[in-house]
Design a protein around this motif. Structure first.
Motif, mmCIF file in Angstrom:
data_model
loop_
_atom_site.group_PDB
_atom_site.id
_atom_site.type_symbol
_atom_site.label_atom_id
_atom_site.label_comp_id
_atom_site.label_asym_id
_atom_site.label_seq_id
_atom_site.Cartn_x
_atom_site.Cartn_y
_atom_site.Cartn_z
ATOM 1 N N SER A 21 0.802 -1.216 0.000
ATOM 2 C CA SER A 21 0.000 0.000 0.000
ATOM 3 C C SER A 21 0.838 1.271 0.000
ATOM 4 C CB SER A 21 -0.930 0.003 1.223
ATOM 5 O OG SER A 21 -0.181 -0.074 2.414
ATOM 6 N N ASN A 23 3.159 4.468 -1.098
ATOM 7 C CA ASN A 23 3.182 5.429 -2.189
ATOM 8 C C ASN A 23 4.624 5.710 -2.569
ATOM 9 O OD1 ASN A 23 0.498 5.514 -1.608
ATOM 10 N ND2 ASN A 23 0.338 7.731 -1.573
ATOM 11 N N LYS A 29 0.116 5.236 -5.887
ATOM 12 C CA LYS A 29 -0.027 3.993 -5.136
ATOM 13 C C LYS A 29 0.543 2.865 -5.983
ATOM 14 C CE LYS A 29 -4.179 5.380 -2.610
ATOM 15 N NZ LYS A 29 -5.626 5.117 -2.392
ATOM 16 N N GLY A 85 -1.660 -8.669 3.589
ATOM 17 C CA GLY A 85 -1.508 -7.325 3.070
ATOM 18 C C GLY A 85 -0.099 -6.921 2.725
ATOM 19 N N LYS A 246 -7.125 -6.395 1.623
ATOM 20 C CA LYS A 246 -6.483 -5.413 2.502
ATOM 21 C C LYS A 246 -5.975 -4.224 1.695
ATOM 22 C CE LYS A 246 -5.236 -8.556 6.254
ATOM 23 N NZ LYS A 246 -6.161 -7.954 7.213
ATOM 24 N N PHE A 247 -5.595 -4.463 0.432
ATOM 25 C CA PHE A 247 -5.203 -3.369 -0.458
ATOM 26 C C PHE A 247 -6.447 -2.765 -1.119
ATOM 27 C CE2 PHE A 247 -3.957 -1.509 -4.479
ATOM 28 C CZ PHE A 247 -2.836 -0.755 -4.122
ATOM 29 N N TRP A 248 -7.325 -3.614 -1.605
ATOM 30 C CA TRP A 248 -8.532 -3.177 -2.320
ATOM 31 C C TRP A 248 -9.359 -2.207 -1.469
ATOM 32 C CZ3 TRP A 248 -10.720 -3.432 -7.049
ATOM 33 C CH2 TRP A 248 -12.094 -3.288 -7.178
ATOM 34 N N ASP A 249 -9.502 -2.520 -0.189
ATOM 35 C CA ASP A 249 -10.350 -1.707 0.686
ATOM 36 C C ASP A 249 -9.783 -0.308 0.933
ATOM 37 O OD1 ASP A 249 -12.132 -3.782 0.843
ATOM 38 O OD2 ASP A 249 -11.404 -4.520 2.776
ATOM 39 N N LYS A 250 -8.511 -0.115 0.623
ATOM 40 C CA LYS A 250 -7.891 1.207 0.793
ATOM 41 C C LYS A 250 -8.050 2.088 -0.443
ATOM 42 C CE LYS A 250 -4.401 -0.505 4.027
ATOM 43 N NZ LYS A 250 -2.955 -0.749 4.256
ATOM 44 N N LEU A 251 -8.563 1.504 -1.529
ATOM 45 C CA LEU A 251 -8.741 2.265 -2.754
ATOM 46 C C LEU A 251 -10.036 3.070 -2.707
ATOM 47 C CD1 LEU A 251 -7.796 -0.457 -5.421
ATOM 48 C CD2 LEU A 251 -6.322 1.377 -4.546
ATOM 49 N N SER A 252 -10.046 4.204 -3.407
ATOM 50 C CA SER A 252 -11.282 4.976 -3.547
ATOM 51 C C SER A 252 -12.193 4.239 -4.524
ATOM 52 C CB SER A 252 -10.965 6.375 -4.073
ATOM 53 O OG SER A 252 -10.518 6.296 -5.432
ATOM 54 N N LYS A 256 -11.076 1.783 -7.633
ATOM 55 C CA LYS A 256 -11.567 0.411 -7.789
ATOM 56 C C LYS A 256 -12.110 0.180 -9.200
ATOM 57 C CE LYS A 256 -12.748 -0.329 -2.920
ATOM 58 N NZ LYS A 256 -13.852 -0.475 -1.931
#
Length: 329
Positions: A21, A23, A29, A85, A246-252, A256
């Protein structure tokens, strides 16, 4: 120091230096994506298309860093890294995912699909999409399916023209119960064996043959020692492009959409790469003196019916999906 220990230290250093995750210096990202295939493989080429499409859609705010050739570990090891993650994405066989999501076992049923068109109508339709989403409760979200072709038998000393020709032959299979049951149901003797050991095993007569798709048959150099290739096409198990939740859920929500669209576009490009690879692989095999045999597939399908019966008994809650797939126009 043992090779495995050295590899683990390198991997730990990698995970400390960068997480999935993180930057980069320009605010992008970075999706760290590990897989086990060589860079010449058509599935890797599909992943490169995913990389290109995502960077373009996001205008460089989402980037993909690819680690091929099992640099980050085996399929199972990379899946575990996704779950915690430490790595964002990977490509694995649906057979590997069946250990987490029972529905992926469907794709190992012999002769489930009538042809390639039927297969991808299912995979890219509501049934396939629903299965991709089922991995999310295990932190493994499916993005799309990649074409991994159809598996067929190849042997070193005896041609397989009918199921009866499998009698007494030791055939290497993946360490997967459905693959084992399938070969045994047809009359062969299924022999689970590590893929890396297979060339020597065929050469030394430990096994009489194996089963795989044309690009793998050629890229492994098994065509050098297996001069009979029977295109019975008994199973069509796709590959899956996955992203860890765990990565997907941090995306806007917008990010997505970009990731999903890039994955689906890469899947279409990968089909072309796959078809080109199959055509080239068959040319190489024929030029090397391999006899290509086109058998009557219905004979093999009839012999392997018990695999479907066993599946329905083991997974009664999934059984309705089988009929839904078979009846899909």
């Amino acid at each position: 120091m043992r090779h495995s220990a050295v590899r683990m230290i390198i991997l730990l250093v990698f995970l400390v230096l960068c997480t999935s995750s993180c930057n980069n210096d320009y605010g992008a990202k970075v999706i760290y994506l590990g897989h086990t295939l060589p860079q010449t493989h058509p599935v890797h080429k599909g992943i490169v298309e995913f990389q290109k499409a995502l960077e373009k859609k996001s205008k460089g705010t989402l980037k993909v860093k690819i680690f091929p050739d099992a640099q980050l570990g085996s399929e199972r090891e990379v899946l575990e890294l996704l779950q915690i993650g430490s790595v964002a994405a990977t490509k694995v066989s649906a057979a590997t995912l069946s250990n987490f999501v029972p529905e992926y076992n469907l794709f190992g049923i012999p002769y489930l699909f009538r042809d390639k068109q039927h297969q991808f109508d299912v995979l890219e339709g509501d049934i396939g999409k629903s299965i991709l989403e089922k991995g999310s409760k295990f932190w493994l979200r499916g993005l799309c399916y990649y074409d991994a072709g159809s598996r067929s038998f190849y042997t070193s000393k005896k041609a397989i023209r009918t199921p009866e020709d499998l009698d007494g032959l030791k055939i290497r299979v993946m360490n997967n119960q459905m693959a084992i049951n399938m070969v045994n149901s047809m009359g062969g003797s299924a022999t689970p064996l590590a893929y890396g050991e297979l060339y020597t095993a065929i050469q030394q007569g430990v096994v009489d043959g194996a089963e795989n798709n044309p690009p793998s048959f050629v890229s492994s150099n098994h065509y050098e020692i297996s001069k009979y290739y029977t295109l019975d096409q008994h199973s069509s198990v796709p590959d899956i492009l996955l992203i860890g939740t765990k990565f997907w859920d941090k995306l806007s929500e917008e990010e997505k959409v970009w990731v999903q669209e890039a994955a689906e576009e890469s899947a279409q490009a990968q089909k072309v790469f796959w078809n080109e690879s199959v055509e080239e692989s068959m040319k190489i095999a024929k030029a090397a003196g391999v006899e290509i045999i086109i058998p009557e597939k219905s004979l093999f399908a009839e012999k392997s019916k018990s695999v479907l019966e066993d599946f329905i008994e083991k997974f009664p809650e999934i059984a309705p999906l089988v009929n839904e797939i078979k009846n899909k126009n």
